[in-house]
Enzyme design. Sequence first.
Site, short mmCIF file in Angstrom:
data_model
loop_
_atom_site.label_atom_id
_atom_site.label_comp_id
_atom_site.label_asym_id
_atom_site.label_seq_id
_atom_site.Cartn_x
_atom_site.Cartn_y
_atom_site.Cartn_z
N ALA A 16 32.92 -45.37 13.70
CA ALA A 16 34.25 -45.66 13.06
C ALA A 16 34.04 -46.04 11.63
O ALA A 16 35.16 -46.59 10.88
CB ALA A 16 35.19 -46.42 13.99
N SER A 17 32.84 -46.22 10.85
CA SER A 17 32.81 -46.99 9.64
C SER A 17 33.08 -46.48 8.45
O SER A 17 33.51 -46.53 7.36
CB SER A 17 31.38 -47.50 9.48
N SER A 18 33.04 -44.86 8.85
CA SER A 18 33.22 -44.10 7.32
C SER A 18 33.69 -42.63 8.05
O SER A 18 33.67 -42.24 8.98
CB SER A 18 31.97 -44.03 6.39
N GLY A 19 34.08 -41.63 6.97
CA GLY A 19 34.40 -40.53 7.12
C GLY A 19 35.40 -40.23 8.32
O GLY A 19 36.59 -40.89 8.37
N GLY A 21 35.47 -40.69 11.53
CA GLY A 21 35.52 -41.86 12.22
C GLY A 21 36.61 -42.83 11.64
O GLY A 21 37.49 -43.54 12.54
N TYR A 157 19.71 -30.56 13.19
CA TYR A 157 21.38 -30.69 13.13
C TYR A 157 21.97 -29.69 14.14
O TYR A 157 22.64 -30.03 15.09
CB TYR A 157 21.91 -30.89 12.02
#
Length: 336
Positions: A16-19, A21, A157
């Site tokens: 949840a810290s960036s982007g 999320g 990926y």
Amino acid sequence: MQLKPIQEQVVAVVGASSGIGRETALRFAQQGAKVVIAGRSEAKLASVAEEIRRFGGEVTVALADVTEFEQVKAIAQTTVTTYGRLDTWVHLPATAVIALFEETTPEEFQRVIDVSLMGQVYGAMAALPYLKQEGRGALIHVSSMEGRRSLPLQSAYAAAKHGVEGFLESLRVELMHQNIPISVTGIQPAVINTPFWNNARTRIGVKPAGIPPYYDPRLVADAILYTAEHPTRDFIVGDAGRILDGLQRLSPGLVDRLLLWFGFPLQRSQQPKAEDDPNNLYEPIPTQTRVDGDYTDAVIPSVSDWLAKQPLVQLGAIAGLVTVAVLAAQPWNSKE
């Protein structure tokens, strides 16, 4: 299967810290959900929590590396200890190495699998007991269109995202077999304008780029919130993703040729970047707390996302097509 309205939910957002999320956590909190936010960086999570508390939302922070199962279990345990239950688990973390397969080390390939596939598996393992205890709920796993069609320069990926799709298909049917009302959703975004391209480790000499067009990360957050209330098997985000999915089903060889033509040059920006420049393969980038990436000028809207949230419109369109087909098959011009 019926899911609770968002304002009545307790939601864990992992990554949840960036982007995507970060935007997702903010949106859940804005709509009244109690939110647990998780990630590797205490400082970055603190900035999300501060923003949520500023508009009066309820939030709890859980520090965790998704490659460590015990730490992922602790996210679920913290959620239930703090709020008494878990209704929705949203799992996002992923990392990438942009390089030819032969230039990717075994350790790097394994790390991408550990974060982008095994992290998703650990998330489901941690959340399921509590969702079963509640008697219903949602597992929402953010995968990628690369789970449907791999791109060159992203072998690790793509392998991880194909693994996520296979894992979710198996889990979904097992839960159906057990008559357990837990919605299992795979979100497959097309190319999204997030800091993903800044965070990836690269061996192509420049900062990586996505194959345009780009879509707004808020579209993915919209899809996540929609599927948290409406049981949905899969949700592709972005018109280009749906076109790619159709082409791959129609002719994988054609997609091979198209990617041979533009898959390499379009993944290169004009900004030099060395492989040892800051990336999030093993450690978070402390300053990277943005929702949006560097390609905002290339972002376009997506019409089909709206349609995917309108089942009645879809049924009407299908019925209309069937009617047209039936009418077309009638012998109107028969002289008999």
